[in-house]
Write an enzyme that holds these catalytic residues in place. Sequence first.
Site, PDB file in Angstrom:
ATOM      1  N   LYS A 146       2.258   4.489   1.433  1.00  0.00           N
ATOM      2  CA  LYS A 146       2.347   4.987   2.807  1.00  0.00           C
ATOM      3  C   LYS A 146       1.948   6.460   2.789  1.00  0.00           C
ATOM      4  O   LYS A 146       2.622   7.280   2.174  1.00  0.00           O
ATOM      5  CB  LYS A 146       3.766   4.820   3.338  1.00  0.00           C
ATOM      6  N   TYR A 156      -7.167   1.805   6.478  1.00  0.00           N
ATOM      7  CA  TYR A 156      -6.487   0.586   6.040  1.00  0.00           C
ATOM      8  C   TYR A 156      -6.535  -0.551   7.046  1.00  0.00           C
ATOM      9  O   TYR A 156      -5.869  -1.559   6.878  1.00  0.00           O
ATOM     10  CB  TYR A 156      -5.029   0.872   5.672  1.00  0.00           C
ATOM     11  N   CYS A 175      12.109  48.327   0.853  1.00  0.00           N
ATOM     12  CA  CYS A 175      11.213  47.438   0.107  1.00  0.00           C
ATOM     13  C   CYS A 175      11.629  47.403  -1.364  1.00  0.00           C
ATOM     14  O   CYS A 175      11.798  48.456  -1.977  1.00  0.00           O
ATOM     15  CB  CYS A 175       9.773  47.943   0.239  1.00  0.00           C
ATOM     16  N   ASP A 219       1.492  10.063   3.969  1.00  0.00           N
ATOM     17  CA  ASP A 219       2.246  10.891   4.909  1.00  0.00           C
ATOM     18  C   ASP A 219       1.277  11.860   5.588  1.00  0.00           C
ATOM     19  O   ASP A 219       1.138  13.015   5.220  1.00  0.00           O
ATOM     20  CB  ASP A 219       3.330  11.655   4.148  1.00  0.00           C
ATOM     21  N   CYS A 267       8.766  49.295  -3.547  1.00  0.00           N
ATOM     22  CA  CYS A 267       8.421  50.713  -3.457  1.00  0.00           C
ATOM     23  C   CYS A 267       9.498  51.556  -2.789  1.00  0.00           C
ATOM     24  O   CYS A 267       9.391  52.776  -2.754  1.00  0.00           O
ATOM     25  CB  CYS A 267       7.089  50.894  -2.736  1.00  0.00           C
ATOM     26  N   CYS A 325       2.180  50.522  -1.365  1.00  0.00           N
ATOM     27  CA  CYS A 325       3.183  49.671  -2.002  1.00  0.00           C
ATOM     28  C   CYS A 325       2.447  48.773  -3.006  1.00  0.00           C
ATOM     29  O   CYS A 325       1.386  48.235  -2.689  1.00  0.00           O
ATOM     30  CB  CYS A 325       3.888  48.809  -0.950  1.00  0.00           C
ATOM     31  N   CYS A 347       6.773  45.857   4.954  1.00  0.00           N
ATOM     32  CA  CYS A 347       6.777  47.138   4.280  1.00  0.00           C
ATOM     33  C   CYS A 347       5.563  47.880   4.821  1.00  0.00           C
ATOM     34  O   CYS A 347       4.441  47.384   4.738  1.00  0.00           O
ATOM     35  CB  CYS A 347       6.648  46.946   2.771  1.00  0.00           C
ATOM     36  N   GLU A 387       0.861  -1.196   0.000  1.00  0.00           N
ATOM     37  CA  GLU A 387       0.000   0.000   0.000  1.00  0.00           C
ATOM     38  C   GLU A 387       0.878   1.220   0.000  1.00  0.00           C
ATOM     39  O   GLU A 387       1.978   1.184   0.537  1.00  0.00           O
ATOM     40  CB  GLU A 387      -0.831   0.056   1.298  1.00  0.00           C
ATOM     41  N   LYS A 402      10.813   3.226   2.791  1.00  0.00           N
ATOM     42  CA  LYS A 402      10.866   4.689   2.687  1.00  0.00           C
ATOM     43  C   LYS A 402      11.659   5.108   1.455  1.00  0.00           C
ATOM     44  O   LYS A 402      12.790   4.652   1.280  1.00  0.00           O
ATOM     45  CB  LYS A 402      11.556   5.274   3.927  1.00  0.00           C
TER      46      LYS A 402
HETATM   47  S1  IVH Z   1      -0.400   0.195   8.792  1.00  0.00           S
HETATM   48  C1  IVH Z   1       0.575  -1.901  12.698  1.00  0.00           C
HETATM   49  N1  IVH Z   1      -0.674   1.335   6.451  1.00  0.00           N
HETATM   50  O1  IVH Z   1       2.635   5.129   9.065  1.00  0.00           O
HETATM   51  C2  IVH Z   1       0.457  -1.292  11.376  1.00  0.00           C
HETATM   52  N2  IVH Z   1       0.232   2.584   8.240  1.00  0.00           N
HETATM   53  O2  IVH Z   1       5.278   4.820  10.159  1.00  0.00           O
HETATM   54  C3  IVH Z   1      -0.129   0.020  11.437  1.00  0.00           C
HETATM   55  N3  IVH Z   1       0.741   4.913   7.675  1.00  0.00           N
HETATM   56  O3  IVH Z   1       1.593   4.663  12.372  1.00  0.00           O
HETATM   57  C4  IVH Z   1       0.052   0.881  10.304  1.00  0.00           C
HETATM   58  N4  IVH Z   1       0.110   4.810   5.581  1.00  0.00           N
HETATM   59  O4  IVH Z   1       0.110   6.165  10.855  1.00  0.00           O
HETATM   60  C5  IVH Z   1      -0.270   1.477   7.729  1.00  0.00           C
HETATM   61  N5  IVH Z   1      -0.989   2.263   4.341  1.00  0.00           N
HETATM   62  C6  IVH Z   1      -0.588   2.380   5.608  1.00  0.00           C
HETATM   63  C7  IVH Z   1      -0.089   3.597   6.114  1.00  0.00           C
HETATM   64  C8  IVH Z   1       0.318   3.658   7.442  1.00  0.00           C
HETATM   65  C9  IVH Z   1       0.602   5.587   6.531  1.00  0.00           C
HETATM   66  C10 IVH Z   1       1.282   5.477   8.933  1.00  0.00           C
HETATM   67  C11 IVH Z   1       0.611   5.021  10.195  1.00  0.00           C
HETATM   68  C12 IVH Z   1       1.717   4.407  11.021  1.00  0.00           C
HETATM   69  C13 IVH Z   1       2.923   5.052  10.437  1.00  0.00           C
HETATM   70  C14 IVH Z   1       4.150   4.213  10.706  1.00  0.00           C
END
Ligand code: IVH
Length: 693
Positions: free
Chosen positions: A118, A227, A415, A120, A418, A438, A433, A116, A321
Amino acid sequence: MTPAERIDELRRSIRHHEERYYVHDAPEIADADFDALMQELRALEAAHPDLVTPESPTQRVGGRPADGFLAVLHLQPMLSLDNAYAEEDLRAFGDRVARALTAAGETPPEIGYVAELKIDGLGIALTYDNGVLVRGATRGDGVTGEEVTGNVRTIRAIPLRLGHAVPGVVEVRGEVYFPRSAFEQMNRERADTGEALFANPRNAAAGTMRNLDPALVARRRLGAWTYQVVSSSTGEHEAAGTAATHASALETLAGWGLPVEPHWRRCRSIEEVVAFCQEWQEKRRQLEFETDGVVVKVDRLDYRSRLGATSKFPRWAIAFKYPAEQKTTRLRAIEVNVGRTGAVTPYAVLEPVLISGSTVSMATLHNADDVARKDIRAGDWVLVEKAGDVIPRVIGPVVSRRPAGAVPWEMPAACPLCGSALRREDEEVVWRCEHVSCPARLRRGLEHFASRGAMDIEGLGEALIEQLVTSGRVRDYADVYGLAADELAALTSVAVRADGREVQRTFGRKSADKLVARIDRSRGNELWRLIYGLGIRHVGSHAAQVLARAFGSIDALRGATPEALEATSEVGPVLAASVRRYFDEPRNLALIDRLREARVRLEARPEERQAAGGDLPLAGRTYVLTGTLRSMTREEAAAAIERLGGKVTSSVSRKTTAVVVGDNPGSKADQAQALGVPTLDDAALAALLAGAT
Ligand code: IVH
């Protein structure tokens, strides 16, 4: 159909369209049609308040700002994830999983995974009780989080009621995120008003979820993906219904109407996972949310239970990552940008460099203090990062490669647009400013100048101001008074009709005559309107009234020393310093002179005037108003009392001169009696005001 049935039908239909729009990004109806459904529901609910339920889509933004957040204990700890930074780490993870399962007596022919994206964002847990959203909590430290139900409810991707009847209590976990476009727009606005920028969408999402005012959260338009589902009694496995795999759990979540990020993929081996990670390394930049990696999860839930967890991480998942994208390049120059409110912020002009798939030639430097602290100098080699992959920022200089002769940076004295002196208040980060005309500030300044609360020039709105400033016809506020009906009448603009066709519009004779008449009338406005309209920092309409009354003319105000200003009742040091700074800028004085030439009234009108400090008839007296007055509104009464030098406050004390009691008074009437404070009725107030004038 009964109203209750129609309400139910509308709620289902609205949820369906919310889901199409906010979850699948594939609307089936036009915005206007959606709005019409909402409006019909609102109207029906207004007529039948007993049918309003908390999970109605009209109730997303409810309640007042919270005083704080309650701590909540998660049903099961929300674990974090172990990280993988290279493909080798992923393969090692695969080996560990295989070994552990073998040791547990399994000889799995094939260990399937789900990969999946990740997200942010900020981890959240949503609790549904018999299908109704009853609680939202942040991840916090994983064991305890904060209860943010009011904020979670404003996120339109999150259903207030699940699409299917789901019995019992289930907890759904996921991520709240700040969409890229909304993030960029918000940061642009914050730069404009001189507020600190959010470093990346994750910080912005976290900051927003911790805001106490759900109405603000609603405006930020957060998104969410879920998720995972767990339940208090049965644990993850059974909560997902018949799910025996993570993939089917995701399908179940989606089937309940919850948002599930659609790009997840079932992978038969770690090599397929590696391919997925490679595939998304670049593609992820086109998504509306930030991803900093890929989460890899063992698919079979029975394998997961067998693998278990360490104290921190589950053994069945890992986060891959993507490497943070940083490059070094030459800093050609540090320049400054002036926002619409006059806030001045430094930015870096770079030798162009390719980062995260795009050429970067400019980067933010946050603020002057940051540049000084990191000692970033023009000519330096600097390390540049695409923070959260959105706005590039300069991390810092590579000091070892500093060219000879590079000098520490200083905020320019003037500035760039101006030429006015740049200043900042004590202990403030932001430089400004102060010149109200301006070019960077003029548009927004003029909108304020013409607004109803200030000079009240109806018809001089945003679009017209844009046109007048862009063409150079209006260069400062005084130019407004030189506008002739003929030239206004001839102005043309392009409008887009409902059918999408563009049409030319002329301003027209009638509108032009009207506007010129309104401009002319504003020449004679009360002095406080002008003082307020000038846009002096910290001078709101009330402060403007105080200043107008105390000083009686712009000339007296511009000549006032900081001491004289501070000696005025209700004027504190910040306000006094700001007024002084305004009139210390020669360009602002030139504007005043031009307004004088344009015959704009620069003195108080007789009824505004205060001969000398303190001798207004109600000076030193304090009144409290309660109940409905017959002859005027409470606001009008307050304004009348203030014009005569009196003060109006909201709470009764022994020092209160009198409480004015109208019909249906509140508890203040009783308090007056208890404290022995005199009361006045309508007629007595009218007599007081008449006698005093
Ligand atoms: S699963 C025990 N799935 O990343 C497993 N986490 O760095 C729980 N996060 O605390 C997390 N996307 O807040 C999972 N597709 C995804 C995610 C995800 C972002 C976050 C989540 C977790 C953190 C860990």
